[in-house]
Design a protein around this motif. Structure first.
Motif: not given
Ligand code: BTN
Length: 320
Positions: A93, A118, A120, A209
């Motif tokens: 992101m 990562g 969310g 993701g």
């Molecule tokens: C959720 O919480 O449902 C959303 C998740 C999103 C994860 C993706 S992985 C690629 C991108 N980079 C990140 O740090 N998050 C999104």
């Protein structure tokens, strides 16, 4: 196309041997130079057999979301035609946001084998172990008002859900707004971030993701596609399918409105028609999810028969 990319494209044309002489003629390069490039490809993880008088044969490709593999056979016009690949990165992101500010073209993808931070939704973490899942962010520059952006998240969830269904055969569903579930367990999530002025979107980053081959590293509420479908899933193929479906839905919706996409979303939704409890910054509401409004907000009918709308929040589906 670079020489190594071209060699791989030749070798992918057949399951049999491809003559070294033919490759060197097509590429106008010496046999020694072809041999050197084959050696480099082997170091990158390509298993290439060589036989005297026969030439070369591609035995297997590395299990990597490399630019070469994703672009090979990707028939999109702009989504995924410019890819930034990382072995490891805190989060795709942030990198996508940086590239967006630097003027990256619409459809640019930032993809990583592993994320160490990562992100969310709602400030949560997204578990991103190396080479197990798919982690990428898409940069788009839609001519939309900021208020219309939730529809892009819905659109993305349709693309991801349909791609998962197609490649796994699993009955994947969308939980509002954008969780993809198989048998009530989450297999994919989407995070949309916005760079905008008050009335104009500069660019949007959409992070996707997908849990593909995780085994023990997932929480109880999540599942990997491999576990849910007992199928072996190519991460490259699934990434290509998501990109392809996103482009088709995106171009169609910008030209014709989001109506058809919203209908697809509803038909894939596990939320509409369910009794739910939704928590957001205003508190908690219990009721029946009856519909989506024109902006993608969830309409909930409470026990008094009142319709309440929510644009974000965490849904728990209690029963149908
Ligand atoms: C959720 O919480 O449902 C959303 C998740 C999103 C994860 C993706 S992985 C690629 C991108 N980079 C990140 O740090 N998050 C999104």
């Amino acid at each position: 196309m670079r020489i190594k990319d071209q060699i791989i494209e030749f070798l992918k044309e057949t399951d049999h041997y491809y003559s070294g002489e033919k490759i060197s003629r097509h590429l106008n390069l010496s046999r020694t130079s072809i041999w050197k490039n084959i050696q480099e490809l082997r170091k990158e993880g390509y298993d290439i057999a060589a036989a005297t008088h026969l030439g070369y044969r591609l035995v297997s490709v590395p299990d990597k979301l490399s630019i070469r593999e994703i672009k090979s056979g990707l028939d999109t016009k702009f989504i995924g035609q410019n890819i930034h690949y990382f072995e490891t990165i805190p989060s795709t992101m942030e990198e996508a946001c940086k590239l967006g500010l630097e003027g990256a073209s619409e459809g640019t993808v930032v993809i990583a084998e592993e994320q160490t931070k990562g992100k969310g939704r709602l400030g949560r973490e997204w578990n991103s172990p190396r080479s197990k899942g798919i982690y990428f962010t898409l940069i788009i520059r839609p001519n939309l008002f900021p208020t219309e952006l939730p529809k892009l998240t819905l659109l993305t969830s349709v693309a991801v859900c349909e791609a998962i269904r197609m490649l796994t055969g699993a009955n994947a569903k969308i939980k509002w707004p954008n969780d993809i579930l198989i048998n009530q367990k989450k297999c994919a999530g989407i995070l949309t971030e916005l760079n905008a002025e008050i009335d104009c979107v500069r660019f949007v980053t959409i992070g996707i993701g997908i849990n593909v081959n995780e085994d023990i590293s997932l929480p109880e509420t999540a599942v990997s596609l491999a576990k849910a479908s007992s199928a072996s899933i190519s991460r490259v193929r699934l990434t290509q399918e998501v990109l392809r479906r996103f482009e088709t839905l995106y171009v169609y919706s910008l030209n014709n409105g989001f109506g058809q996409m919203i209908e697809s979303w509803k038909s894939l939704s596990s939320t509409i028609g369910s009794n739910i409890c939704i928590n957001d910054q205003y508190g908690s509401i219990t009721g029946r999810a009856v519909d989506l409004d024109e902006f993608g907000g969830l309409m909930i009918e409470n026990e008094k028969g009142q319709i309440i709308k929510r644009m974000s929040g965490d849904v728990v589906e209690v029963s149908r």
